[in-house]
Design an enzyme around this catalytic site. Structure first.
Site, PDB file in Angstrom:
ATOM      1  N   SER A 152      -6.149   2.974  -8.261  1.00 38.40           N
ATOM      2  CA  SER A 152      -6.875   2.796  -7.009  1.00 38.40           C
ATOM      3  C   SER A 152      -7.956   1.726  -7.081  1.00 38.40           C
ATOM      4  O   SER A 152      -8.233   1.065  -6.080  1.00 38.40           O
ATOM      5  CB  SER A 152      -7.504   4.132  -6.581  1.00 38.40           C
ATOM      6  OG  SER A 152      -8.395   4.614  -7.563  1.00 38.40           O
ATOM      7  N   HIS A 203      -1.659   5.763  -3.818  1.00 40.35           N
ATOM      8  CA  HIS A 203      -1.787   4.381  -3.354  1.00 40.35           C
ATOM      9  C   HIS A 203      -0.463   3.626  -3.391  1.00 40.35           C
ATOM     10  O   HIS A 203      -0.426   2.421  -3.139  1.00 40.35           O
ATOM     11  CB  HIS A 203      -2.834   3.648  -4.191  1.00 40.35           C
ATOM     12  CG  HIS A 203      -4.222   4.145  -3.948  1.00 40.35           C
ATOM     13  ND1 HIS A 203      -5.074   3.579  -3.031  1.00 40.35           N
ATOM     14  CD2 HIS A 203      -4.900   5.197  -4.473  1.00 40.35           C
ATOM     15  CE1 HIS A 203      -6.210   4.231  -3.011  1.00 40.35           C
ATOM     16  NE2 HIS A 203      -6.127   5.220  -3.885  1.00 40.35           N
ATOM     17  N   LYS A 260      -2.898   6.863   3.379  1.00 36.78           N
ATOM     18  CA  LYS A 260      -3.050   5.449   3.101  1.00 36.78           C
ATOM     19  C   LYS A 260      -2.091   4.600   3.934  1.00 36.78           C
ATOM     20  O   LYS A 260      -2.490   3.927   4.877  1.00 36.78           O
ATOM     21  CB  LYS A 260      -2.845   5.172   1.603  1.00 36.78           C
ATOM     22  CG  LYS A 260      -3.710   6.016   0.690  1.00 36.78           C
ATOM     23  CD  LYS A 260      -5.170   5.678   0.836  1.00 36.78           C
ATOM     24  CE  LYS A 260      -6.025   6.253  -0.281  1.00 36.78           C
ATOM     25  NZ  LYS A 260      -5.999   7.720  -0.359  1.00 36.78           N
TER      26      LYS A 260
END
Length: 242
Positions: free
Chosen positions: A182, A210, A241
């Site tokens: 991340s 992610h 995300k």
């Protein structure tokens, strides 16, 4: 004897002196790429809602319909109070998307890592984690009661050296890693980690928070991107995300 809470004021003063004190700010209206803050329109680089879906009219309409049908809360734990069809429908959709055997939904990615890790290992077990892992992986490892050791970031050599030195002392071993890290954006050597897991009889949990919706031809994450679909591993992902 000092008052038992006096240290809090001292700590706050230290934070103010170091200019580390943080305050929450109130935004007006919906979140999105542009937000209203203190009468100004600002581009929002702080959000995890990268595609602006939280303010999408279709999402809002679906949320309104769901609350009208099911209410505003589950009223208790899923195991004791039951769940709704839409929870299971979501899990089956995620499992199909991820090409995995099954899926279970938590209320946040952080809780998913804490809950999953503490279910997999305990005091007689070993966890080996990448030193750059997300804090939820690290905290889940601590809560599990297992022996926790870190290997150098993305180093298969250091991981194998630690497996050679420690694996035989423990009942089970869990390897933990982000797939897309991340803070740095680099990718773990997933195929190599899975190969070591097979040699040393380890479980593998990867944090795809992610990567889900971003990596791979179909957007399912780094497991797909690295050509590791169908391999035995546990994936954690989020819908916040992509």
């Amino acid at each position: 004897m000092n008052h038992p809470y006096s240290w809090i004021e001292d700590s706050l003063k230290t934070l103010h002196r170091a200019d580390w004190y943080r305050r929450v700010k109130t935004i007006q209206g919906r979140g999105g790429a542009v937000i209203e803050l203190e009468g100004r329109s600002l581009i929002n680089f702080a959000s995890n809602d990268y595609l602006g879906l939280a303010a999408d009219e279709r999402m809002i309409a679906a949320a309104i319909a769901a609350t009208q049908r099911y209410g505003t809360g589950s009223t208790g734990s899923r195991l004791l109070s039951g769940h709704r069809d839409l929870h299971r429908d979501l899990e089956l959709a995620i499992a199909s998307f991820k090409n995995s055997e099954d899926a279970i939904v938590f209320s946040s990615g952080y809780l998913a890592n804490l809950g999953t890790i503490t279910c997999l290992v305990g005091q007689k077990d070993l966890i080996l984690g990448d030193q750059y892992n997300h804090s939820s992986l690290k905290n889940g490892a601590k809560l599990s009661g297992a022996t926790v050791k870190e290997y150098r970031h993305n180093s298969l050599e250091d991981l194998e050296n630690q497996l050679l030195a420690h694996r035989h002392h423990y009942r089970h071993c869990l390897l933990l890693t982000d797939t897309v890290f991340s803070m740095d954006g680099d990718i773990c050597p997933l195929a190599g980690i899975l190969a070591l897991a097979e040699i040393y009889n380890c479980m593998v949990l990867v944090d795809e928070a992610h990567a889900t919706g971003v990596m791979g031809e179909n957007g399912t994450g780094c497991v797909e991107y690295c050509g590791c679909q169908g391999r035995e591993l546990i994936q954690m992902g989020t819908l916040s995300k992509a």
